[in-house]
Scaffold this active site. Sequence first.
Site, PDB file in Angstrom:
ATOM      1  NE  ARG A 169      -3.585  -5.319  34.538  1.00 49.87           N
ATOM      2  CZ  ARG A 169      -2.678  -5.216  35.503  1.00 49.87           C
ATOM      3  NH1 ARG A 169      -1.420  -5.097  35.199  1.00 49.87           N
ATOM      4  NH2 ARG A 169      -3.033  -5.275  36.773  1.00 49.87           N
ATOM      5  CB  THR A 170     -10.085  -2.589  31.881  1.00 51.86           C
ATOM      6  OG1 THR A 170      -9.731  -3.971  31.993  1.00 51.86           O
ATOM      7  CG2 THR A 170     -11.272  -2.452  30.947  1.00 51.86           C
TER       8      THR A 170
ATOM      9  CE  LYS B 166     -25.553  14.569  44.990  1.00 53.00           C
ATOM     10  NZ  LYS B 166     -25.985  15.502  43.951  1.00 53.00           N
TER      11      LYS B 166
ATOM     12  NE  ARG C 186     -13.449  -3.834  35.295  1.00 53.89           N
ATOM     13  CZ  ARG C 186     -12.199  -4.254  35.284  1.00 53.89           C
ATOM     14  NH1 ARG C 186     -11.450  -4.105  36.372  1.00 53.89           N
ATOM     15  NH2 ARG C 186     -11.680  -4.820  34.222  1.00 53.89           N
TER      16      ARG C 186
ATOM     17  CG  HIS D 101     -13.094  -8.226  31.082  1.00 56.46           C
ATOM     18  ND1 HIS D 101     -13.114  -7.108  30.268  1.00 56.46           N
ATOM     19  CD2 HIS D 101     -12.096  -8.013  31.993  1.00 56.46           C
ATOM     20  CE1 HIS D 101     -12.169  -6.256  30.678  1.00 56.46           C
ATOM     21  NE2 HIS D 101     -11.547  -6.786  31.725  1.00 56.46           N
TER      22      HIS D 101
HETATM   23  C1  NCD Z   1      -9.304  -8.956  35.079  1.00 59.93           C
HETATM   24  C2  NCD Z   1     -10.689  -8.515  35.468  1.00 59.93           C
HETATM   25  O1  NCD Z   1     -10.875  -7.390  35.948  1.00 59.93           O
HETATM   26  O2  NCD Z   1     -11.590  -9.298  35.230  1.00 59.93           O
HETATM   27  N1  NCD Z   1      -8.388  -7.932  34.947  1.00 59.93           N
HETATM   28  C3  NCD Z   1      -8.329  -7.219  33.789  1.00 59.93           C
HETATM   29  O3  NCD Z   1      -9.274  -6.592  33.368  1.00 59.93           O
HETATM   30  N2  NCD Z   1      -7.187  -7.268  33.107  1.00 59.93           N
HETATM   31  C4  NCD Z   1      -8.806 -10.125  35.821  1.00 59.93           C
HETATM   32  C5  NCD Z   1      -8.728 -10.096  37.321  1.00 59.93           C
HETATM   33  O4  NCD Z   1      -9.074  -9.094  37.961  1.00 59.93           O
HETATM   34  O5  NCD Z   1      -8.327 -11.106  37.869  1.00 59.93           O
END
Ligand code: NCD
Length: 357
Positions: free
Chosen positions: A85-86, A115, A136, A173
């Site tokens: 999703r993100t 590397k 991320r 997040h």
């Molecule tokens: C979450 C995350 O990655 O922190 N997912 C997301 O970004 N929608 C929640 C999860 O992974 O449980």
Amino acid sequence: MGLDHDNADKNREIERYIENGEFRINGEFKGKHIVSIEQFAAADLHAVFDRTQQIEAVYKEEPRALLARCQARVMVPLFYEASTRTDISFQAAMRRMGGEVVVPSNGIQFSSVYKGENLVDTVRALGNYADVIVCRHPDKGSSYEAAWALQLLKQRDITTSSLISGGDGIGEHPTQALLDAYTIIKYKGNLDGLVITMVGDLRNGRTVHSLSKAIAELGGQRVRITFVSPESLAMPEDIVHMLQTKGVDVYQTQDLSEVIGASDVIYWTRVQQERFKNNPEEYERIKDDFIMTPSVARGMKYSSIFMHPLPRKHEMGTEEDHLILDEDPRFVYNEQMRNGMFVRMALLDLVLNGNAT
Ligand code: NCD
């Protein structure tokens, strides 16, 4: 901060940046890095929500009208951890506003990360090519580290890139919290008088850390937050303390039945299995503690909403349970997920073009 401990000087410098408020939005998004909800005042959160509403309205009428907003801008997604999703909502958001998305040809594992290049050097490289980097990474605090590295280059006029965190390990997040808070306000009008209950892995779930901070900033003394988790997965003390300092009424319990019927918003989370690599027995012990099923849902208020950042696993019951729950109008995770793209469009627009445009 969970950063490289050999590098105490660097960490101190980043702490100093944070303490001096260098990362704060302060009413202007243009060129800012987005790494924590702590950067936002309530007015900044509302600026994102207002922009989201405008963008969503235009999108529904004439999506092509948005294509000029990020034209000739480049976004690079840098995901060291799994994401659906993100990652995809950010990519779609950028493209729906006419921007370009550039990704490593064969995924990050075939970039110089393979590397052994560290995060900061990778981000420094991308700062030469991208207007915005969405990152991320599994280490808590890594987003601050990456943003700080870009900031040093910015000060020397070497880059104008902004870093947006898509999650830093068990830290925060922030963009998920923006879409979560936007969703709550969309359904409930505002946060006044709400009882907001978060359930599951509150220790390792970064979404609930950021969302709690957003609720405190938006709702302050007018909301109650209830945390429901096994003892070992409780919300970190520092966050509970911060909420209380802001006047939020916090209640912690291990017993869902005590609070489910009084909750206006229920925010469910997955037990973050990937954070239990060194302790798989603990995962096995607590993984089934809180499972939402149609029979548990009967205890929810008629007027409540149920949210989940997704992905969902067995904490949402079986696949048959999913089908039943998905039909229940209180279960709004699909709308929540959809809001994610609009909120990210708004955020990209604000960071790239500024508040005034
Ligand atoms: C979450 C995350 O990655 O922190 N997912 C997301 O970004 N929608 C929640 C999860 O992974 O449980």
